[in-house]
Write an enzyme that holds these catalytic residues in place. Structure first.
Site, mmCIF file in Angstrom:
data_model
loop_
_atom_site.group_PDB
_atom_site.id
_atom_site.type_symbol
_atom_site.label_atom_id
_atom_site.label_comp_id
_atom_site.label_asym_id
_atom_site.label_seq_id
_atom_site.Cartn_x
_atom_site.Cartn_y
_atom_site.Cartn_z
ATOM 1 N N ILE A 139 1.999 -0.848 -4.374
ATOM 2 C CA ILE A 139 0.882 -0.487 -3.494
ATOM 3 C C ILE A 139 -0.093 0.444 -4.212
ATOM 4 O O ILE A 139 -1.316 0.239 -4.160
ATOM 5 C CB ILE A 139 1.404 0.145 -2.185
ATOM 6 C CG1 ILE A 139 2.234 -0.895 -1.417
ATOM 7 C CG2 ILE A 139 0.242 0.655 -1.321
ATOM 8 C CD1 ILE A 139 2.987 -0.369 -0.217
ATOM 9 N N THR A 174 0.029 6.603 3.800
ATOM 10 C CA THR A 174 0.436 5.311 4.375
ATOM 11 C C THR A 174 1.836 4.957 3.864
ATOM 12 O O THR A 174 2.241 3.797 3.933
ATOM 13 C CB THR A 174 -0.548 4.172 4.000
ATOM 14 O OG1 THR A 174 -0.599 4.065 2.569
ATOM 15 C CG2 THR A 174 -1.937 4.413 4.551
ATOM 16 N N ALA A 175 2.559 5.983 3.334
ATOM 17 C CA ALA A 175 3.883 5.701 2.756
ATOM 18 C C ALA A 175 4.972 5.888 3.810
ATOM 19 O O ALA A 175 5.417 4.925 4.430
ATOM 20 C CB ALA A 175 4.112 6.572 1.533
ATOM 21 N N ARG A 176 5.367 7.135 4.036
ATOM 22 C CA ARG A 176 6.341 7.451 5.069
ATOM 23 C C ARG A 176 6.039 8.854 5.585
ATOM 24 O O ARG A 176 5.648 9.737 4.806
ATOM 25 C CB ARG A 176 7.782 7.447 4.508
ATOM 26 C CG ARG A 176 8.389 6.085 4.380
ATOM 27 C CD ARG A 176 8.639 5.427 5.740
ATOM 28 N NE ARG A 176 9.156 4.069 5.625
ATOM 29 C CZ ARG A 176 8.408 2.959 5.609
ATOM 30 N NH1 ARG A 176 7.098 3.039 5.688
ATOM 31 N NH2 ARG A 176 8.971 1.770 5.531
ATOM 32 N N HIS A 196 1.358 3.003 12.346
ATOM 33 C CA HIS A 196 2.202 2.297 11.359
ATOM 34 C C HIS A 196 1.875 0.799 11.318
ATOM 35 O O HIS A 196 2.739 -0.053 11.548
ATOM 36 C CB HIS A 196 3.689 2.514 11.647
ATOM 37 C CG HIS A 196 4.551 2.248 10.442
ATOM 38 N ND1 HIS A 196 5.774 2.847 10.244
ATOM 39 C CD2 HIS A 196 4.353 1.439 9.356
ATOM 40 C CE1 HIS A 196 6.293 2.409 9.109
ATOM 41 N NE2 HIS A 196 5.456 1.553 8.550
ATOM 42 N N ILE A 197 0.612 0.530 11.012
ATOM 43 C CA ILE A 197 0.170 -0.873 10.973
ATOM 44 C C ILE A 197 -0.242 -1.301 9.558
ATOM 45 O O ILE A 197 -0.940 -2.289 9.388
ATOM 46 C CB ILE A 197 -1.001 -1.126 11.959
ATOM 47 C CG1 ILE A 197 -2.141 -0.107 11.744
ATOM 48 C CG2 ILE A 197 -0.510 -1.112 13.400
ATOM 49 C CD1 ILE A 197 -3.428 -0.441 12.465
ATOM 50 N N GLY A 198 0.209 -0.522 8.557
ATOM 51 C CA GLY A 198 -0.165 -0.831 7.173
ATOM 52 C C GLY A 198 0.102 -2.283 6.788
ATOM 53 O O GLY A 198 -0.687 -2.914 6.094
ATOM 54 N N GLU A 227 8.499 8.266 14.927
ATOM 55 C CA GLU A 227 7.695 7.136 15.412
ATOM 56 C C GLU A 227 8.388 6.501 16.600
ATOM 57 O O GLU A 227 9.619 6.331 16.546
ATOM 58 C CB GLU A 227 7.506 6.108 14.288
ATOM 59 C CG GLU A 227 6.715 6.675 13.122
ATOM 60 C CD GLU A 227 6.430 5.655 12.011
ATOM 61 O OE1 GLU A 227 6.782 4.476 12.179
ATOM 62 O OE2 GLU A 227 5.860 6.056 10.993
HETATM 63 P P1 NAD Z 1 7.229 0.754 -5.374
HETATM 64 O O1 NAD Z 1 8.707 0.873 -5.446
HETATM 65 O O2 NAD Z 1 6.566 -0.416 -5.992
HETATM 66 O O3 NAD Z 1 6.562 2.076 -5.985
HETATM 67 C C1 NAD Z 1 7.040 3.356 -5.679
HETATM 68 C C2 NAD Z 1 6.363 4.343 -6.607
HETATM 69 O O4 NAD Z 1 6.766 5.664 -6.246
HETATM 70 C C3 NAD Z 1 6.717 4.189 -8.092
HETATM 71 O O5 NAD Z 1 5.556 4.453 -8.843
HETATM 72 C C4 NAD Z 1 7.772 5.281 -8.321
HETATM 73 O O6 NAD Z 1 7.815 5.744 -9.658
HETATM 74 C C5 NAD Z 1 7.192 6.353 -7.426
HETATM 75 N N1 NAD Z 1 8.136 7.378 -7.002
HETATM 76 C C6 NAD Z 1 9.295 7.223 -6.319
HETATM 77 N N2 NAD Z 1 9.828 8.433 -6.039
HETATM 78 C C7 NAD Z 1 8.970 9.349 -6.556
HETATM 79 C C8 NAD Z 1 8.958 10.755 -6.612
HETATM 80 N N3 NAD Z 1 9.925 11.474 -6.041
HETATM 81 N N4 NAD Z 1 7.926 11.363 -7.239
HETATM 82 C C9 NAD Z 1 6.951 10.642 -7.809
HETATM 83 N N5 NAD Z 1 6.889 9.302 -7.795
HETATM 84 C C10 NAD Z 1 7.903 8.677 -7.177
HETATM 85 O O7 NAD Z 1 6.874 0.849 -3.805
HETATM 86 P P2 NAD Z 1 5.601 0.237 -3.062
HETATM 87 O O8 NAD Z 1 5.847 -1.194 -2.750
HETATM 88 O O9 NAD Z 1 4.376 0.622 -3.783
HETATM 89 O O10 NAD Z 1 5.685 1.016 -1.670
HETATM 90 C C11 NAD Z 1 5.536 2.424 -1.598
HETATM 91 C C12 NAD Z 1 5.917 2.899 -0.217
HETATM 92 O O11 NAD Z 1 4.946 2.450 0.728
HETATM 93 C C13 NAD Z 1 7.210 2.303 0.325
HETATM 94 O O12 NAD Z 1 8.358 2.952 -0.158
HETATM 95 C C14 NAD Z 1 7.062 2.443 1.810
HETATM 96 O O13 NAD Z 1 7.625 3.678 2.211
HETATM 97 C C15 NAD Z 1 5.545 2.469 2.001
HETATM 98 N N6 NAD Z 1 5.059 1.324 2.779
HETATM 99 C C16 NAD Z 1 4.382 1.567 3.936
HETATM 100 C C17 NAD Z 1 3.929 0.493 4.697
HETATM 101 C C18 NAD Z 1 3.150 0.728 5.975
HETATM 102 O O14 NAD Z 1 3.207 -0.109 6.872
HETATM 103 N N7 NAD Z 1 2.420 1.817 6.097
HETATM 104 C C19 NAD Z 1 4.179 -0.814 4.292
HETATM 105 C C20 NAD Z 1 4.847 -1.027 3.095
HETATM 106 C C21 NAD Z 1 5.296 0.051 2.353
#
Ligand code: NAD
Length: 303
Positions: free
Chosen positions: A153, A229-231, A278-280, A260
């Site tokens: 992402i 938009t992560a968690r 949470h509609i990402g 949530e």
């Molecule tokens: P990914 O696994 O491809 O990438 C995760 C990134 O985070 C990597 O660059 C990793 O090195 C880095 N990372 C992990 N722990 C870290 C830390 N403690 N410090 C620094 N960097 C760290 O994941 P992604 O597919 O890009 O997704 C990222 C997050 O987005 C998911 O884990 C999920 O929580 C969230 N997400 C949210 C939605 C939404 O609906 N809003 C949808 C999908 C994913």
């Protein structure tokens, strides 16, 4: 016949496809107590983020012996005690590739919303206010975006923000990524102190403390904008409210929350926070791709 429960729903075409392959697909939503009974006769459980699959439920499924596979339609598997499930022989899979574009787009959408006061105008104009003078915004063009997390992402956000004229810097646990010479890899403190916008794209692991808390926020540039938009637990909500109130942070945008559905009224009613529920990943395209990834996972699984 192999029975599948898609407890938080599944794309209709994926449901029909699975049924045409001979699977029974139940898309009713069961509360946890009902789910315990259903899992005694179900081989595959598919969830999104709403259903929490905790140890107690896994133990019941394990004892009944029917459940063979848990699938998270989406990326984050923090709503599942996945390590425990794997340890008792129930594999957990997710669909990591399907939603990146949708999450990247909502991230950019939120950046525009907070840079130009779009989110708050939607509220105040409905109250009859015409705050033309108060809502002078800033352009994204020429600003520095700091991405914390540069995985699937984060990279998609970078691509879009770069096309908008932003300078991109990123920090991730994996270190510098090869082949991204238009962006700068920096350490976390540099990113915090030099970014105009900060967006987080890291997973959250149960029990972990927020990656961005008060200490990290204090290190940020005055007037910074933050997008999460992560968690929910990645950015400390209480610290965020304090920093917004004292003007350290200009505005924030949140798609995800510690709890949530959102109940924290300080977040819900804050005039400097752009909110989405949470509609990402909630786009037709992402849900369709998730459906296809789920079919592949089930078809390739040895029952
Ligand atoms: P990914 O696994 O491809 O990438 C995760 C990134 O985070 C990597 O660059 C990793 O090195 C880095 N990372 C992990 N722990 C870290 C830390 N403690 N410090 C620094 N960097 C760290 O994941 P992604 O597919 O890009 O997704 C990222 C997050 O987005 C998911 O884990 C999920 O929580 C969230 N997400 C949210 C939605 C939404 O609906 N809003 C949808 C999908 C994913």
């Amino acid at each position: 016949m192999i029975r599948i429960i898609a407890n938080d729903g599944i794309d209709q075409s994926a449901k029909e496809h699975l049924e045409s392959l001979g699977y029974e697909v139940d898309t009713n939503h069961y509360e946890i107590e009902e789910l315990k009974a259903e899992l005694t006769k179900t081989q595959v459980l598919i969830v999104r983020s709403a259903t929490k699959i905790r140890k107690e439920l896994i133990d019941i499924a394990k004892d009944a012996g029917a459940l063979k596979l848990i699938i998270r339609g989406g990326v984050g598997i923090d709503n599942i005690d996945h390590e425990y499930a794997e340890s008792v022989g129930i594999p957990v899979r997710n669909t990591p590739n399907s939603s990146c574009m949708s999450v990247a787009e909502i991230t950019i959408g939120h950046m525009f919303a907070i840079a130009r006061n779009i989110f708050i105008s939607n509220v105040t104009m409905r109250n009859g206010e015409w705050n033309k003078k108060q809502y002078k915004g800033i352009e994204l063009n020429g600003k520095t975006l700091g991405l914390i997390g540069f995985g699937r992402i984060g990279k998609e956000v970078a691509k879009r923000a770069y096309a908008l004229g932003m300078n991109i810097q990123y920090y991730q646990r994996r270190g510098k990524a090869e082949g991204f010479d238009n962006y700068s890899y920096v350490d976390l403190d540099i990113l915090l102190s030099t970014s105009d916008f900060i967006s987080v794209h890291v997973p959250f692991n149960k029990g972990q403390k927020p990656l961005i808390g008060e200490v990290e926020m204090e290190k940020m540039k005055d007037g910074v904008f933050i997008v999460n938009t992560a968690r929910g637990n990645v950015v400390d909500e209480d610290a965020l409210v304090v920093m917004l109130d004292k003007g350290k942070i200009t505005a924030a945008a949140l798609d995800v929350f510690k709890e949530e559905p959102l109940k924290n009224e300080k977040i819900m009613n804050h005039i400097k926070i752009s909110l989405t529920p949470h509609i990402g990943a909630s786009t037709k395209e992402a849900q369709n791709r998730i459906g296809k990834e789920i079919i592949e996972l089930i078809e390739n699984f040895k029952f």
